[in-house]
Design a protein around this motif. Structure first.
Motif, PDB file in Angstrom:
ATOM      1  N   VAL A  87     -38.553  -8.129  67.167  1.00 43.54           N
ATOM      2  CA  VAL A  87     -39.462  -9.221  66.826  1.00 43.54           C
ATOM      3  C   VAL A  87     -38.641 -10.499  66.750  1.00 43.54           C
ATOM      4  CG1 VAL A  87     -41.041 -10.160  65.102  1.00 43.54           C
ATOM      5  CG2 VAL A  87     -41.019  -7.699  65.570  1.00 43.54           C
ATOM      6  N   GLY A  88     -39.015 -11.506  67.488  1.00 40.24           N
ATOM      7  CA  GLY A  88     -38.261 -12.745  67.527  1.00 40.24           C
ATOM      8  C   GLY A  88     -38.105 -13.395  66.161  1.00 40.24           C
ATOM      9  N   GLY A  89     -36.939 -13.949  65.911  1.00 40.84           N
ATOM     10  CA  GLY A  89     -36.688 -14.655  64.671  1.00 40.84           C
ATOM     11  C   GLY A  89     -36.358 -13.775  63.491  1.00 40.84           C
ATOM     12  N   ARG A  90     -36.151 -12.487  63.699  1.00 44.63           N
ATOM     13  CA  ARG A  90     -35.888 -11.590  62.566  1.00 44.63           C
ATOM     14  C   ARG A  90     -34.519 -10.903  62.649  1.00 44.63           C
ATOM     15  NH1 ARG A  90     -41.706  -8.608  61.234  1.00 44.63           N
ATOM     16  NH2 ARG A  90     -42.968 -10.521  61.315  1.00 44.63           N
ATOM     17  N   SER A  91     -33.603 -11.457  63.376  1.00 41.40           N
ATOM     18  CA  SER A  91     -32.289 -10.815  63.507  1.00 41.40           C
ATOM     19  C   SER A  91     -31.566 -10.723  62.171  1.00 41.40           C
ATOM     20  CB  SER A  91     -31.422 -11.564  64.518  1.00 41.40           C
ATOM     21  OG  SER A  91     -31.163 -12.891  64.076  1.00 41.40           O
ATOM     22  N   ASP A  92     -31.856 -11.662  61.243  1.00 44.29           N
ATOM     23  CA  ASP A  92     -31.211 -11.630  59.925  1.00 44.29           C
ATOM     24  C   ASP A  92     -32.091 -11.010  58.855  1.00 44.29           C
ATOM     25  OD1 ASP A  92     -33.070 -13.687  59.882  1.00 44.29           O
ATOM     26  OD2 ASP A  92     -31.730 -15.166  58.958  1.00 44.29           O
ATOM     27  N   HIS A  93     -33.200 -10.397  59.255  1.00 43.20           N
ATOM     28  CA  HIS A  93     -34.037  -9.632  58.335  1.00 43.20           C
ATOM     29  C   HIS A  93     -33.485  -8.207  58.233  1.00 43.20           C
ATOM     30  CE1 HIS A  93     -37.901 -12.150  58.031  1.00 43.20           C
ATOM     31  NE2 HIS A  93     -36.981 -12.915  58.594  1.00 43.20           N
ATOM     32  N   PRO A  94     -33.860  -7.463  57.192  1.00 40.33           N
ATOM     33  CA  PRO A  94     -33.392  -6.079  57.112  1.00 40.33           C
ATOM     34  C   PRO A  94     -34.058  -5.215  58.170  1.00 40.33           C
ATOM     35  CG  PRO A  94     -34.990  -6.509  55.382  1.00 40.33           C
ATOM     36  CD  PRO A  94     -34.694  -7.838  56.026  1.00 40.33           C
ATOM     37  N   ILE A  95     -33.292  -4.287  58.735  1.00 41.69           N
ATOM     38  CA  ILE A  95     -33.896  -3.317  59.639  1.00 41.69           C
ATOM     39  C   ILE A  95     -34.827  -2.424  58.820  1.00 41.69           C
ATOM     40  CG2 ILE A  95     -32.047  -1.587  59.399  1.00 41.69           C
ATOM     41  CD1 ILE A  95     -34.001  -2.501  62.624  1.00 41.69           C
ATOM     42  N   ASN A  96     -35.964  -2.094  59.397  1.00 41.07           N
ATOM     43  CA  ASN A  96     -36.902  -1.192  58.733  1.00 41.07           C
ATOM     44  C   ASN A  96     -37.492  -0.245  59.764  1.00 41.07           C
ATOM     45  OD1 ASN A  96     -38.609  -2.965  60.075  1.00 41.07           O
ATOM     46  ND2 ASN A  96     -39.851  -3.463  58.285  1.00 41.07           N
ATOM     47  N   CYS A  97     -38.425   0.576  59.341  1.00 43.19           N
ATOM     48  CA  CYS A  97     -39.042   1.569  60.232  1.00 43.19           C
ATOM     49  C   CYS A  97     -37.989   2.514  60.813  1.00 43.19           C
ATOM     50  CB  CYS A  97     -39.831   0.891  61.343  1.00 43.19           C
ATOM     51  SG  CYS A  97     -41.129  -0.221  60.724  1.00 43.19           S
ATOM     52  N   VAL A  98     -36.968   2.840  60.004  1.00 41.62           N
ATOM     53  CA  VAL A  98     -35.948   3.802  60.414  1.00 41.62           C
ATOM     54  C   VAL A  98     -36.040   5.042  59.539  1.00 41.62           C
ATOM     55  CG1 VAL A  98     -34.333   2.094  61.315  1.00 41.62           C
ATOM     56  CG2 VAL A  98     -34.197   2.742  58.921  1.00 41.62           C
ATOM     57  N   SER A  99     -35.777   6.190  60.114  1.00 41.45           N
ATOM     58  CA  SER A  99     -35.770   7.445  59.361  1.00 41.45           C
ATOM     59  C   SER A  99     -34.484   7.572  58.558  1.00 41.45           C
ATOM     60  CB  SER A  99     -35.883   8.632  60.319  1.00 41.45           C
ATOM     61  OG  SER A  99     -34.669   8.784  61.054  1.00 41.45           O
ATOM     62  N   TRP A 100     -34.449   8.548  57.676  1.00 38.48           N
ATOM     63  CA  TRP A 100     -33.216   8.843  56.942  1.00 38.48           C
ATOM     64  C   TRP A 100     -32.090   9.176  57.915  1.00 38.48           C
ATOM     65  CZ3 TRP A 100     -29.779  12.841  56.568  1.00 38.48           C
ATOM     66  CH2 TRP A 100     -28.877  12.812  55.493  1.00 38.48           C
ATOM     67  N   TYR A 101     -32.406   9.899  58.969  1.00 36.55           N
ATOM     68  CA  TYR A 101     -31.390  10.283  59.946  1.00 36.55           C
ATOM     69  C   TYR A 101     -30.843   9.053  60.673  1.00 36.55           C
ATOM     70  CZ  TYR A 101     -33.259  14.882  58.993  1.00 36.55           C
ATOM     71  OH  TYR A 101     -33.675  16.021  58.353  1.00 36.55           O
ATOM     72  N   ASP A 102     -31.721   8.106  60.995  1.00 39.27           N
ATOM     73  CA  ASP A 102     -31.265   6.854  61.605  1.00 39.27           C
ATOM     74  C   ASP A 102     -30.302   6.131  60.676  1.00 39.27           C
ATOM     75  OD1 ASP A 102     -32.901   7.167  63.876  1.00 39.27           O
ATOM     76  OD2 ASP A 102     -34.586   6.151  62.916  1.00 39.27           O
ATOM     77  N   ALA A 103     -30.668   6.023  59.396  1.00 40.57           N
ATOM     78  CA  ALA A 103     -29.823   5.332  58.421  1.00 40.57           C
ATOM     79  C   ALA A 103     -28.482   6.030  58.274  1.00 40.57           C
ATOM     80  CB  ALA A 103     -30.537   5.253  57.073  1.00 40.57           C
ATOM     81  N   ASN A 104     -28.505   7.350  58.248  1.00 39.75           N
ATOM     82  CA  ASN A 104     -27.270   8.116  58.114  1.00 39.75           C
ATOM     83  C   ASN A 104     -26.369   7.933  59.342  1.00 39.75           C
ATOM     84  OD1 ASN A 104     -25.768  10.107  56.472  1.00 39.75           O
ATOM     85  ND2 ASN A 104     -26.117  11.459  58.230  1.00 39.75           N
TER      86      ASN A 104
END
Length: 232
Positions: A87-104
């Motif tokens: 989404v444009g303009g959100r490079s400095d926003h927190p990543i979201n919509c990630v699973s626990w496995y993605d975060a790990n």
């Protein structure tokens, strides 16, 4: 007890991509974890002892997660309504919509690991059993990007990481309440605290659920959900 310093101890490390990120130090020692008066899953409140550690000062940004995807290590997160990916303009926003496995996977790529529930909670509330990172005053939009008054404090979404410095924790960690929920290492069980050890606890009992901490922009009842001891 080892109370937090007057000024956060900040270290700067490099991600494999070469991007510099900041972490804050949490000294070894005891802290009050949980809450006897709150939800069943937060009981009993007890003195927990942790070794020293560092935790990210800011939530992982879209830009930093993109670098892990570009390296071929992380999977692209979900996209769509309320997701920040591509989404444009959100490079400095927190990543979201990630699973626990993605975060790990991201943490492994970065040369780190997910914090345990205990580590997250101490970094959020310090050693004095305060309700929120900033103290016992109720959440407001000067301290956390939550559903106070309207979702995302009127933004209807996330904000750039570090946008509410008045809400920082005693150790200098930002956005530990609000913006996005944060994954921790532990599996979730309602009665985990009743069986947990008191030194460096982490729940690894097989479970269909993992623990999230810290509330998000979306929830409209922040007084209870935003407590540093709240488990989700």
């Amino acid at each position: 007890f080892s109370p937090p310093p007057d000024q956060p101890e900040v270290v700067r490390i490099l991600l494999p991509s070469g991007t510099r990120v900041e972490m804050v130090a949490v000294a070894a020692g005891r802290f009050w974890m949980g809450a006897d008066w709150a939800e069943t899953e937060e009981k009993p409140q007890r003195l927990v002892v942790l070794d020293s550690y560092y935790i990210d000062r800011y939530e992982v940004t879209v830009s930093n997660y993109q670098q892990c995807v570009d390296a071929g290590v992380c999977d692209a997160p979900a996209d769509g309504e309320d997701c920040n990916w591509q989404v444009g303009g959100r490079s400095d926003h927190p990543i979201n919509c990630v699973s626990w496995y993605d975060a790990n996977n991201f943490c492994n790529w970065a040369g780190k690991r997910l914090p345990t529930e205990a580590e997250w909670e101490k970094a959020a509330r310090g050693v004095d059993a305060r309700l929120y990172p900033w103290g016992d005053a109720e959440p407001d939009c000067k301290r956390a990007n939550t559903g106070w008054g309207s979702l995302g404090c009127g933004a209807q979404g996330t904000r750039p990481v570090g946008s509410v410095p008045a809400g920082q924790s005693p150790y200098g960690a930002q956005d530990m309440i609000g913006n996005v929920w944060e994954w921790v290492a532990d599996t979730y069980e309602v009665d985990a605290y009743q069986r947990a050890v008191l030194r460096n606890p982490v729940n690894t009992t097989p479970s269909d659920y993992r623990v999230l901490r810290g509330n998000s922009w979306y929830y409209s009842y922040p007084i209870m959900v935003s407590r540093a001891s709240n488990r989700f």
